[in-house]
Design an enzyme around this catalytic site. Structure first.
Site, mmCIF file in Angstrom:
data_model
loop_
_atom_site.group_PDB
_atom_site.id
_atom_site.type_symbol
_atom_site.label_atom_id
_atom_site.label_comp_id
_atom_site.label_asym_id
_atom_site.label_seq_id
_atom_site.Cartn_x
_atom_site.Cartn_y
_atom_site.Cartn_z
ATOM 1 N N ARG A 1 0.955 -1.403 -0.406
ATOM 2 C CA ARG A 1 0.451 0.071 -0.034
ATOM 3 C C ARG A 1 0.553 0.889 0.808
ATOM 4 N NH1 ARG A 1 -5.753 1.447 1.664
ATOM 5 N NH2 ARG A 1 -5.280 3.845 2.801
ATOM 6 N N HIS B 1 -7.536 1.759 -6.699
ATOM 7 C CA HIS B 1 -7.473 0.401 -5.399
ATOM 8 C C HIS B 1 -7.987 -0.974 -5.346
ATOM 9 C CE1 HIS B 1 -8.012 -0.281 -1.235
ATOM 10 N NE2 HIS B 1 -8.465 0.980 -0.878
ATOM 11 N N GLN C 1 -10.566 -2.857 -2.805
ATOM 12 C CA GLN C 1 -11.561 -1.984 -2.453
ATOM 13 C C GLN C 1 -12.606 -2.532 -3.135
ATOM 14 O OE1 GLN C 1 -12.226 0.053 0.801
ATOM 15 N NE2 GLN C 1 -14.190 -0.812 0.018
ATOM 16 N N ASP D 1 -16.444 9.568 -1.984
ATOM 17 C CA ASP D 1 -15.340 8.462 -1.188
ATOM 18 C C ASP D 1 -14.262 10.024 -0.344
ATOM 19 O OD1 ASP D 1 -12.568 7.771 -0.103
ATOM 20 O OD2 ASP D 1 -11.542 8.329 -2.330
ATOM 21 N N CYS E 1 -15.977 4.136 0.774
ATOM 22 C CA CYS E 1 -14.573 3.330 1.014
ATOM 23 C C CYS E 1 -14.293 3.712 3.294
ATOM 24 C CB CYS E 1 -13.671 3.543 0.324
ATOM 25 S SG CYS E 1 -13.429 5.266 -0.211
ATOM 26 N N ARG F 1 -14.440 -6.007 3.321
ATOM 27 C CA ARG F 1 -12.698 -6.140 2.852
ATOM 28 C C ARG F 1 -11.578 -7.749 3.256
ATOM 29 N NH1 ARG F 1 -10.124 -1.062 1.741
ATOM 30 N NH2 ARG F 1 -8.432 -2.271 1.368
#
Length: 305
Positions: free
Chosen positions: A102, A129, A132, A224, A264, A292
């Protein structure tokens, strides 16, 4: 699949297989069934960008699969402090069975995947991403009973989430609408790739600056944060610019009456979304967060099992 870098790299069948496996592993976990798919294997987890959900879900998921998760922060390794990605990849491949990373620069993940002869999982870059979005698609399926033919509307910054949602929707046979203000729309290269994916799937991609146009009749409404990690200096300017893109009760009325709301996380109530939406009856954000764990277990089991 050797790695999970981008959903654009996967076929529709590979995406659907991951989702089916995630659903299966979740059901079996709830039923008390233990899995030892990754017994004796170690996942190195490189974090140059911190996260609650990413660290907890990968650590717990790897443990539930019988493996060992090894947390590696930017303070623990030499990557970025003089050692090349090539050398790092070659060292880690001799000690680990997989790498999760990440980080900020997407090229770092591409290079790591190129040089390492073990699976590499993109747990977030500034461009994409994918993990996700697998959790998002899994959640949508659980609540809607299908993915094919649904419409997802993303309202806000044309960031890594918007990019991966375009890819994910195309692979799942969904329509997708992205509404972002001028100057903050999606990366042009990603949009071109997504258009190719949508052409193959026969579904529709809408890119607009009008949030009402995007959200019209949507089955899933997504937003987001307006200020991602590393953009703190732009916070005041972004909050003013993005306020017309706030997902509030009035905007949500334009979606389908049975629409679900996704985010998210972390969320900043009163900015990108109002409390009546994120804490309301349409919100599925905590189901989404839990998934997740299950979606990423499917990725790890597929790549490392």
């Amino acid at each position: 699949m050797k790695d999970l870098i981008s959903l654009h790299d996967l076929t529709s069948e590979e995406v659907k297989s991951l989702l089916q496996l995630g659903i299966k592993l979740k059901a079996e976990l709830k039923a008390g069934k233990e899995h030892h798919i990754l017994k004796g294997k170690t996942l190195g987890m490189i974090f140059t960008k911190s996260s609650t959900r990413t660290r907890v879900s990968f650590e717990v998921g790897m443990t539930q699969l019988g493996g060992y998760p090894l947390f590696l922060s930017s303070n623990d390794i030499q990557l970025g402090r003089g050692e090349s990605i090539y050398d790092t990849a070659k060292v880690l491949e001799r000690m680990l069975d997989g790498i999760m990373i990440r980080t900020y620069a997407h090229q770092d993940v591409l290079d790591l995947a190129e040089y390492a002869n073990i699976p590499v999982i993109n747990a977030l870059t500034d461009l994409l991403h994918p993990c996700q979005v697998l959790a998002d698609l899994m959640t949508a399926y659980e609540h809607k009973g299908r993915l094919e033919g649904l419409k997802l509307a993303y309202i806000g910054d044309g960031n890594n989430m918007a990019h991966s949602l375009m890819y994910g929707c195309a692979k799942a046979g969904m329509d997708c609408a992205i509404a972002a203000p001028e100057g903050y729309q999606c990366d042009s290269g990603v949009v071109e790739n997504a258009k190719d994916d949508f052409k193959k799937s026969g579904r529709e991609l809408i890119i607009t600056s009008d949030p009402v146009e995007a959200i019209k009749n949507a089955d899933i409404v997504y937003t987001d944060t307006w200020v991602s990690m590393g953009q703190e200096s732009e916070k005041e300017e972004r909050q003013k610019l993005f306020m017309p893109y706030q997902v509030n009760g009035e905007l949500f009325k334009h979606a389908d009456s049975e629409a679900i709301f996704m985010h998210c996380l972390p969320a900043y109530r009163g900015y990108e979304v109002t409390e009546d939406v994120i804490d309301g009856e349409h919100s599925v954000i905590f189901d989404e967060a839990e998934n997740r764990l299950h979606a990423q277990k499917a990725v790890m089991a597929t790549l490392m099992g």
